[in-house]
Design a protein around this motif. Structure first.
Motif: not given
Length: 325
Positions: A273-298
């Motif tokens: 998950v990308d936490c670069s936009a978090i600057y203070k404490t708290g609970t966040y719902d963050l989108p999950v990213y999966i990085t795989l080769p382009s010839y794979f399908q999730i």
């Protein structure tokens, strides 16, 4: 008078003279025969079926021709001087027949004397049926297994059909003919082969082209691999902050092919998950990213987002307390 006396002299004791002459002739023939050599040749038996009938039963492929002649004559005799045939041209109806075997000699053998031949067999018993012709498809015949992870997806033959000739029932029962076995052991890419035909029914005559082209097309087998309870890494989180508790986990399937996916392992940070936009404490719902080769399908991803509790690092908390005092 002299002629009369000569005739009487000849006829005197004529039974005994006839017997003596016969014995002498017999002894002469026995003597001549004893001087003859013997040699046996194995000759291909050719079928002549230019008429409307064709054999429904097997027949010998060869006949034996035994020659008796002088040593000089036999020394000049070759197997190629003989040919043997069974001719079905004169037969006009179906049934069982004893077909005589005909032997043909080269011109030089006809001039040899003495020259005797004996044939075995002299005739062939066979059942004849109406001669039939039709075109059937040609199917490739494969041997061996292609390389692991690959499968044959398509096969084609050129020419795709062939003419067969034979007895009525055998032709009617034949739906296709096959090429000679093509070895595809460890094959990992599409390939074209040059091959011939195999005749699996000896009662049929096949009129093929000089060669057949077989195209074997391969593709990688599909594979679905499950990844279960994969930790989600928190990337780009400020150094002054930290996640509370254990890292969240998700499960998902990856669809690919056997050669590319079977031994594939996820790299560190492939699920994050990308936490670069978090600057203070708290609970966040963050989108999950999966990085795989382009010839794979999730597929079947258990969660699109994860909940993350963020707090200040402990050393920062201690510093903050000291300042408040």
């Amino acid at each position: 008078m002299k002629i009369k006396r000569l005739f009487e002299k000849i006829m005197e004791n004529w039974p005994a003279k006839v017997i003596c002459f016969g014995l002498a002739l017999g002894l002469y023939l026995v003597h001549i025969t004893s001087l003859l050599d013997r040699k046996t040749y194995t000759v291909p038996l050719k079928l002549v079926a230019d008429g409307g009938m064709y054999p429904m039963s097997d027949y010998p492929e060869y006949v034996r021709i035994t020659v008796r002649s002088t040593a000089e004559n036999i020394a000049e005799t070759l197997q190629s001087d003989f040919s043997a045939t069974i001719d079905l041209t004169k037969y006009e109806k179906e049934g069982s027949f004893s077909v005589p075997v005909s032997v043909h000699l080269s011109p030089k053998l006809l001039l040899m004397d003495p020259f005797e031949i004996k044939l075995n067999p002299e005739s062939v018993s066979m059942r004849l049926e109406e001669k039939t012709l039709k075109y059937v498809s040609v199917a490739p015949s494969l041997s061996g297994e292609v390389q692991h992870g690959y499968a044959v997806t398509k096969m084609s033959v050129e020419p795709a059909t062939v003419e067969i000739v034979g007895p009525r029932r055998a032709v009617d029962e034949t739906k296709q003919v096959y090429t000679s076995a093509i070895d595809v052991t460890s094959l990992s890419a599409s390939k074209t082969f040059e091959t011939s035909l195999q005749n699996i029914n000896s009662l049929l005559a096949i009129n093929p082209a000089k060669s057949y082209t077989v195209r074997i097309e391969l593709a990688e087998k599909e594979l679905v691999k499950k990844f279960t309870d994969v930790p989600v890494r928190l990337l780009f989180l400020s150094e002054s902050l930290e996640a509370e508790g254990e890292a969240p986990k998700i499960s998902f399937d990856v669809k690919g092919t056997v050669p590319t996916l079977e031994d594939y392992e996820l790299s560190d940070g492939a699920v994050y998950v990308d936490c670069s936009a978090i600057y203070k404490t708290g609970t966040y719902d963050l989108p999950v990213y999966i990085t795989l080769p382009s010839y794979f399908q999730i597929e079947n991803q258990s969660a699109e987002t994860v909940s993350v509790a963020i707090s200040a690092r402990s050393e920062d908390k201690a510093d903050l307390g000291a300042e408040n005092r």
